[in-house]
Design an enzyme around this catalytic site. Structure first.
Site, short mmCIF file in Angstrom:
data_model
loop_
_atom_site.label_atom_id
_atom_site.label_comp_id
_atom_site.label_asym_id
_atom_site.label_seq_id
_atom_site.Cartn_x
_atom_site.Cartn_y
_atom_site.Cartn_z
N GLU A 30 -43.84 21.95 11.11
CA GLU A 30 -42.79 22.45 9.87
C GLU A 30 -43.60 22.16 8.57
O GLU A 30 -43.39 22.78 7.42
CB GLU A 30 -41.70 21.41 10.00
CG GLU A 30 -40.77 21.73 10.86
CD GLU A 30 -40.29 23.34 11.15
OE1 GLU A 30 -40.37 23.94 9.99
OE2 GLU A 30 -39.47 23.68 11.85
N TYR A 112 -35.93 19.84 3.46
CA TYR A 112 -35.95 21.00 4.62
C TYR A 112 -36.47 20.28 5.62
O TYR A 112 -36.00 20.43 6.67
CB TYR A 112 -36.82 22.14 4.02
CG TYR A 112 -37.24 22.84 5.01
CD1 TYR A 112 -36.36 23.81 5.51
CD2 TYR A 112 -38.55 22.69 5.60
CE1 TYR A 112 -36.51 24.60 7.00
CE2 TYR A 112 -38.81 23.31 6.72
CZ TYR A 112 -37.74 24.30 7.31
OH TYR A 112 -38.33 24.98 8.22
N ASP A 130 -34.35 27.45 5.00
CA ASP A 130 -35.69 28.04 4.57
C ASP A 130 -35.16 29.52 3.70
O ASP A 130 -34.05 30.02 4.03
CB ASP A 130 -36.60 27.71 5.32
CG ASP A 130 -36.37 28.99 6.62
OD1 ASP A 130 -35.42 29.51 6.51
OD2 ASP A 130 -37.37 29.07 7.22
N1 ADE Z 1 -40.52 28.58 9.89
C1 ADE Z 1 -40.69 27.24 9.72
N2 ADE Z 1 -40.16 26.44 10.69
C2 ADE Z 1 -40.03 27.47 11.84
C3 ADE Z 1 -39.52 27.56 13.11
N3 ADE Z 1 -39.50 26.14 13.62
N4 ADE Z 1 -39.52 28.30 13.88
C4 ADE Z 1 -39.70 29.65 13.27
N5 ADE Z 1 -40.00 29.78 11.97
C5 ADE Z 1 -40.24 28.87 11.47
#
Ligand code: ADE
Length: 327
Positions: A30, A112, A130
């Site tokens: 993340e 986030y 997001d």
């Molecule tokens: N973008 C940010 N975190 C994500 C996740 N866990 N799965 C897919 N896209 C992402």
């Protein structure tokens, strides 16, 4: 959720077969994925987890080594916070907290990321928003208010959809939908599991959402990078932690020595808030101020941030010009 169970992307930080996700891998992914695409992150995620398979290993790593491994991913404050966060967790027994509020207090973890880790790694109900989620929700409800003003409204709507059980899968389902079907320019509504419920689809103009406020053109800045060579080595300096590209190894941006400088051209790099033109000056000799003398032939391995890697390539190309070899 049914669509996700079948069509989700297989990603290296995702657990398979209903196993619990590893909080370290979820957290690391993340942080890396902020402002960056899944495709760009994958090789970095693989390299990091091979070198540092758990949070204790990362906490014990040398800072310069981590910065080198991060080079090219951008937003370098993330890497410094990553180390600080790993060390704080290791110092408290090596376990990530499960609650959103406790996660939020760790270095580099904002709203986030706290929500994403709490939901994905710990199964907490948290609202994860997001850019992908914002786009899916804006279309689903045909939200006419422009971003960024619409953010609170979009969050409210995402909250209204988030289930009590499986909030992590729900968040990732929304992200995958946004990344693979509900894409910015040409969404594949014919394959979308939500089409029947989608207000933007009913209007037949899904790509108009989310509405965005007009952005001002990016300001331009100009810097100079100095390529100073001595005995087959080039001088690199570590940038101060504060400021742009902080903590990274780089070419000096102030003249490191009183030698004859020759202009080798310029490179351009687009940052979030401005466009940088970097002129490249080449010289030979000794430096007054210290730094690391890195072998010229090995400069690709130094872990320079992208803009400095471009400047280094410019200097190398300039050096290799035939008229200069003759000189
Ligand atoms: N973008 C940010 N975190 C994500 C996740 N866990 N799965 C897919 N896209 C992402």
């Amino acid at each position: 959720m049914r669509w996700y169970a079948v069509d989700k992307r297989r990603l290296p930080w995702r657990a398979e077969n209903g196993e619990p996700a590893d909080p370290y891998r979820v957290w690391l992914s993340e942080i890396m994925l902020q402002q960056t695409t899944v495709a760009a992150v994958k090789p970095y995620f693989d390299a990091f987890t091979r070198k540092w398979p758990d949070v204790d290993a990362l906490a014990a790593a040398e800072e310069a080594e981590v910065m080198r491994a991060w080079a090219g991913l951008g937003y370098y404050a993330r890497a410094r916070n990553l180390i600080a966060c790993a060390r704080e967790i290791a110092a408290h027994g090596g376990a990530f907290p499960a609650e959103e509020a406790a996660l939020r207090r760790l270095p580099g973890i904002g709203g986030y990321t706290a929500a994403a880790v709490a939901a994905i790694a710990f199964g907490q109900r948290a609202v994860v928003v997001d850019g992908n989620v914002e786009r899916v929700v804006a279309r689903l409800f045909a939200v006419a208010q422009p971003l960024p003003g619409a953010k609170p409204r979009l969050r409210e709507l995402a909250d209204s959809l988030t289930p009590d059980q499986g909030a992590g899968d729900f968040a990732q389902a929304m992200m995958d939908l946004g990344a693979t079907i509900c894409t910015p320019r040409s969404p594949a509504c014919g394959r979308c599991p939500l089409a029947d419920h989608c207000a933007a689809w009913a209007e037949e103009r899904p790509e108009l959402y989310p509405v965005k406020a007009k952005k001002a053109a990016k300001p331009r800045r100009e810097w100079i990078a100095y390529w100073l060579e001595r005995d087959g080595r080039v001088l690199l300096v570590r940038r101060p932690n504060r400021g742009l590209l902080g903590g990274m190894l780089a070419l000096p941006t102030d003249p490191p020595a009183d030698v004859v400088w020759q202009e080798a051209g310029a490179v351009e790099h687009v940052f979030t808030h401005f466009v940088l033109t970097m002129r490249v000056m080449c010289g030979a000799g000794d430096a007054q101020a210290g730094g690391e003398w890195w072998p010229v032939t090995d400069v690709e391995q130094a872990g320079l941030p992208t803009v400095f890697a471009k400047a280094a390539r410019r200097a190398l190309a300039w050096r290799a010009e035939p008229r200069r070899q003759a000189a």
